[in-house]
Design a protein around this motif. Sequence first.
Motif, PDB file in Angstrom:
ATOM      1  N   THR A  82       5.657  13.896 -43.522  1.00 53.64           N
ATOM      2  CA  THR A  82       5.306  14.740 -44.496  1.00 53.64           C
ATOM      3  C   THR A  82       4.825  15.976 -44.348  1.00 53.64           C
ATOM      4  N   SER A  83       3.933  15.858 -43.514  1.00 46.24           N
ATOM      5  CA  SER A  83       2.765  16.976 -43.272  1.00 46.24           C
ATOM      6  C   SER A  83       3.635  17.824 -42.039  1.00 46.24           C
ATOM      7  N   GLU A 111       6.145  20.103 -43.787  1.00 45.13           N
ATOM      8  CA  GLU A 111       5.288  21.251 -44.467  1.00 45.13           C
ATOM      9  C   GLU A 111       4.716  22.329 -43.226  1.00 45.13           C
ATOM     10  N   ARG A 128       7.427  24.367 -41.773  1.00 43.28           N
ATOM     11  CA  ARG A 128       7.914  25.153 -42.764  1.00 43.28           C
ATOM     12  C   ARG A 128       7.109  26.542 -42.828  1.00 43.28           C
ATOM     13  N   GLU A 184       4.062  26.010 -44.343  1.00 45.77           N
ATOM     14  CA  GLU A 184       3.052  25.694 -45.316  1.00 45.77           C
ATOM     15  C   GLU A 184       1.815  25.160 -44.825  1.00 45.77           C
ATOM     16  N   THR A 185       1.017  24.928 -45.747  1.00 40.35           N
ATOM     17  CA  THR A 185      -0.571  24.359 -45.637  1.00 40.35           C
ATOM     18  C   THR A 185      -0.369  22.984 -45.735  1.00 40.35           C
ATOM     19  N   SER A 186      -1.390  22.271 -44.954  1.00 40.55           N
ATOM     20  CA  SER A 186      -1.233  20.803 -45.211  1.00 40.55           C
ATOM     21  C   SER A 186      -2.600  20.317 -44.923  1.00 40.55           C
ATOM     22  N   LYS A 213      -4.422  15.489 -47.891  1.00 45.86           N
ATOM     23  CA  LYS A 213      -2.979  15.786 -48.841  1.00 45.86           C
ATOM     24  C   LYS A 213      -1.830  14.795 -48.396  1.00 45.86           C
ATOM     25  N   ALA A 214      -1.891  14.789 -46.707  1.00 49.43           N
ATOM     26  CA  ALA A 214      -0.865  13.874 -45.907  1.00 49.43           C
ATOM     27  C   ALA A 214      -1.115  12.626 -46.279  1.00 49.43           C
ATOM     28  N   GLN A 226       0.137  11.645 -49.826  1.00 53.06           N
ATOM     29  CA  GLN A 226       1.558  11.487 -49.841  1.00 53.06           C
ATOM     30  C   GLN A 226       2.083  10.402 -49.436  1.00 53.06           C
TER      31      GLN A 226
END
Length: 323
Positions: free
Chosen positions: A94-95, A98, A101, A103-105, A109-110, A113
């Motif tokens: 997932t990271s 992101e 794209r 986006e921040t991660s 957070k990773a 998820q």
Amino acid sequence: MDYMDTVRRGWQITWNNKWLWLLGFLAALGSGGSAFNNSNYQVDAQNLPAGSGGLTPGMTAALGGGILLLLCVFFIIGILLWLVSLAARGGLITSVVELARGETSSFRKAFGQGWRKVVPLLLMTIVLFAVMIILVIVMALLFAGTIAGAIAAGSSGSDNLAAILGSLGVGLLCLLCLLVPLSLVLNLIYPFAYRGIMLRDLGLMDSIRHGWSVLRDNLGNILILGLIFFVVNVVIAVIFGGIMGLVGLSTGLLQVMMSGNQATTSQWVAAGLGFLAASLIFAVISAIVTAWRSATFTLAYQQWTGKDVIKETVAPVPPAPTM
């Protein structure tokens, strides 16, 4: 697809976000959790030398209970490491999407998820490899049963023993011929079923069907990417083996062992420290490669399923009104 560009993009994401290395390290823990299952303990109280005191039945029971408790602790630790590995692998997937794209991660957070999906990931893993596990159990039972039969028939003559061992060889060979290609196919389906759960929120059976669909439609591309990282792993293994050899040569341990002499305590200590340092370096490199490989296959998966963020078109800006 452009393989080298995908590999390069995976490396850039991995290098620019070094916290992914920690996820790679945690993801690799699951492969070492079974190492605790290879221990073998045996205590023969009757063969202790006289004067050593021996072991009373109570001491033997206490020792056996302690060993059993230790094995249970190791088993629980192995299960926990496996769950952490599943979550880390999910977080890597997932990271990377992101980050690709823009986006921040973050590590927290990773991993969160991945941890939220750890139950469906666990169930998918068990269901997908259930047939292979059953085959392995059948092979073990067949081997044990045939050996027991061979021992029992040993006194009946060599012909019976040869027949039993021949039947054992044929049965094990047939199961092995089934197990090897099945293991290969399942291990190729697995990473894409994993991504189906993490990126598409698919259910148990839908994720497995999705993994098979991606494998079937992109087998050639998958094998080429796999071959690239196979070469990378071979190079790393050769370098690591060379480093270990240099440690043995520099400390004199290798020469002493080859000559049949006994190494000194200082040589063992120096070699141990050298091997420990080399192992730590190898663990870091392995974590980086694990994160890099996961990032590359995630970017490739996005391309194969039409979700590559680089190729997604942006809605054109409407022209300014003419006066």
